[in-house]
Design a protein around this motif. Sequence first.
Motif, PDB file in Angstrom:
ATOM      1  N   VAL A  31     -35.081 -19.012  -2.177  1.00  0.00           N
ATOM      2  CA  VAL A  31     -35.655 -20.183  -1.513  1.00  0.00           C
ATOM      3  C   VAL A  31     -35.314 -20.103  -0.024  1.00  0.00           C
ATOM      4  CG1 VAL A  31     -35.584 -22.692  -1.352  1.00  0.00           C
ATOM      5  CG2 VAL A  31     -35.515 -21.577  -3.590  1.00  0.00           C
ATOM      6  N   ARG A  32     -36.346 -20.164   0.819  1.00  0.00           N
ATOM      7  CA  ARG A  32     -36.131 -20.064   2.265  1.00  0.00           C
ATOM      8  C   ARG A  32     -36.810 -21.208   3.020  1.00  0.00           C
ATOM      9  NH1 ARG A  32     -33.110 -17.205   0.117  1.00  0.00           N
ATOM     10  NH2 ARG A  32     -32.670 -15.013   0.539  1.00  0.00           N
ATOM     11  N   ASN A  33     -36.857 -22.348   2.395  1.00  0.00           N
ATOM     12  CA  ASN A  33     -37.456 -23.545   2.954  1.00  0.00           C
ATOM     13  C   ASN A  33     -36.351 -24.593   3.062  1.00  0.00           C
ATOM     14  OD1 ASN A  33     -38.535 -26.358   2.249  1.00  0.00           O
ATOM     15  ND2 ASN A  33     -40.390 -25.291   2.899  1.00  0.00           N
ATOM     16  N   HIS A  34     -36.216 -25.208   4.238  1.00  0.00           N
ATOM     17  CA  HIS A  34     -35.099 -26.139   4.449  1.00  0.00           C
ATOM     18  C   HIS A  34     -35.205 -27.409   3.599  1.00  0.00           C
ATOM     19  CE1 HIS A  34     -32.885 -23.874   7.420  1.00  0.00           C
ATOM     20  NE2 HIS A  34     -34.035 -23.535   7.950  1.00  0.00           N
ATOM     21  N   LEU A  35     -36.411 -27.911   3.365  1.00  0.00           N
ATOM     22  CA  LEU A  35     -36.546 -29.086   2.503  1.00  0.00           C
ATOM     23  C   LEU A  35     -36.150 -28.734   1.071  1.00  0.00           C
ATOM     24  CD1 LEU A  35     -37.289 -32.002   2.032  1.00  0.00           C
ATOM     25  CD2 LEU A  35     -39.674 -31.306   1.828  1.00  0.00           C
ATOM     26  N   ALA A  36     -36.608 -27.582   0.596  1.00  0.00           N
ATOM     27  CA  ALA A  36     -36.235 -27.147  -0.753  1.00  0.00           C
ATOM     28  C   ALA A  36     -34.725 -26.918  -0.836  1.00  0.00           C
ATOM     29  CB  ALA A  36     -36.995 -25.884  -1.130  1.00  0.00           C
ATOM     30  N   LYS A  37     -34.130 -26.397   0.231  1.00  0.00           N
ATOM     31  CA  LYS A  37     -32.680 -26.199   0.273  1.00  0.00           C
ATOM     32  C   LYS A  37     -31.960 -27.532   0.076  1.00  0.00           C
ATOM     33  CE  LYS A  37     -28.989 -25.258   3.570  1.00  0.00           C
ATOM     34  NZ  LYS A  37     -28.645 -24.817   4.928  1.00  0.00           N
ATOM     35  N   GLN A  38     -32.411 -28.565   0.766  1.00  0.00           N
ATOM     36  CA  GLN A  38     -31.790 -29.881   0.627  1.00  0.00           C
ATOM     37  C   GLN A  38     -31.919 -30.403  -0.799  1.00  0.00           C
ATOM     38  OE1 GLN A  38     -33.794 -32.097   3.680  1.00  0.00           O
ATOM     39  NE2 GLN A  38     -32.385 -31.408   5.280  1.00  0.00           N
ATOM     40  N   GLN A  39     -33.080 -30.168  -1.406  1.00  0.00           N
ATOM     41  CA  GLN A  39     -33.278 -30.598  -2.788  1.00  0.00           C
ATOM     42  C   GLN A  39     -32.330 -29.853  -3.722  1.00  0.00           C
ATOM     43  OE1 GLN A  39     -35.302 -33.208  -3.660  1.00  0.00           O
ATOM     44  NE2 GLN A  39     -35.484 -33.406  -1.457  1.00  0.00           N
ATOM     45  N   ASP A  76     -29.590 -13.767   0.879  1.00  0.00           N
ATOM     46  CA  ASP A  76     -29.880 -14.322   2.207  1.00  0.00           C
ATOM     47  C   ASP A  76     -28.912 -13.751   3.239  1.00  0.00           C
ATOM     48  OD1 ASP A  76     -30.666 -15.869   4.393  1.00  0.00           O
ATOM     49  OD2 ASP A  76     -29.413 -17.553   3.776  1.00  0.00           O
ATOM     50  N   PHE A  81     -28.955 -20.143   3.297  1.00  0.00           N
ATOM     51  CA  PHE A  81     -29.569 -20.672   2.081  1.00  0.00           C
ATOM     52  C   PHE A  81     -28.719 -20.398   0.856  1.00  0.00           C
ATOM     53  CE2 PHE A  81     -32.978 -20.160   5.122  1.00  0.00           C
ATOM     54  CZ  PHE A  81     -33.619 -21.376   5.023  1.00  0.00           C
TER      55      PHE A  81
END
Length: 102
Positions: A31-39, A76, A81
Motif C-alpha cells: 500500500v503506497r497511498n497515505h489515506l489507505a495508510k491511515q486506515q 517499502d 508505509f
Amino acid sequence: MARWLFKSEPSTWSWDQQVAAGAEGTFWNGVRNHLAKQQMMAMQVGEQGFFYHSNEGKAVVGIVEVIRPYYPDHTDASGRFGMVDVRAVEALRMPVTLDAIK
C-alpha cells in the motif's frame, strides 16, 4: 467495530491464495497511498473486512480478519508505509459484484 475493504488483483494475490495461507494468514503489503495508510493504522486485531478482487472480476469474494496490527512494510524502501496481517475467514457463497453493490 470497524469493517474494512481489502482490494487485490487476482493475478497478484487471489482469494484462493489467501485461503491457502491458512490460519497463519499473510501480510497485506504494497500500500503506497497515505489515506489507505491511515486506515491501516486504525485497524485492530479481530476486525474484519471484505476481500475484493479489483479490476479483474470486480467482486467481493470473501471475508478476512486482521490478525496483526500495523507494522513497517518490508517492501517499502522509504520506510513511510506499513502493513497488517490478515487471514481468510470465509468465502462468500456467491461473489458480490461491483454492479450489484452500486
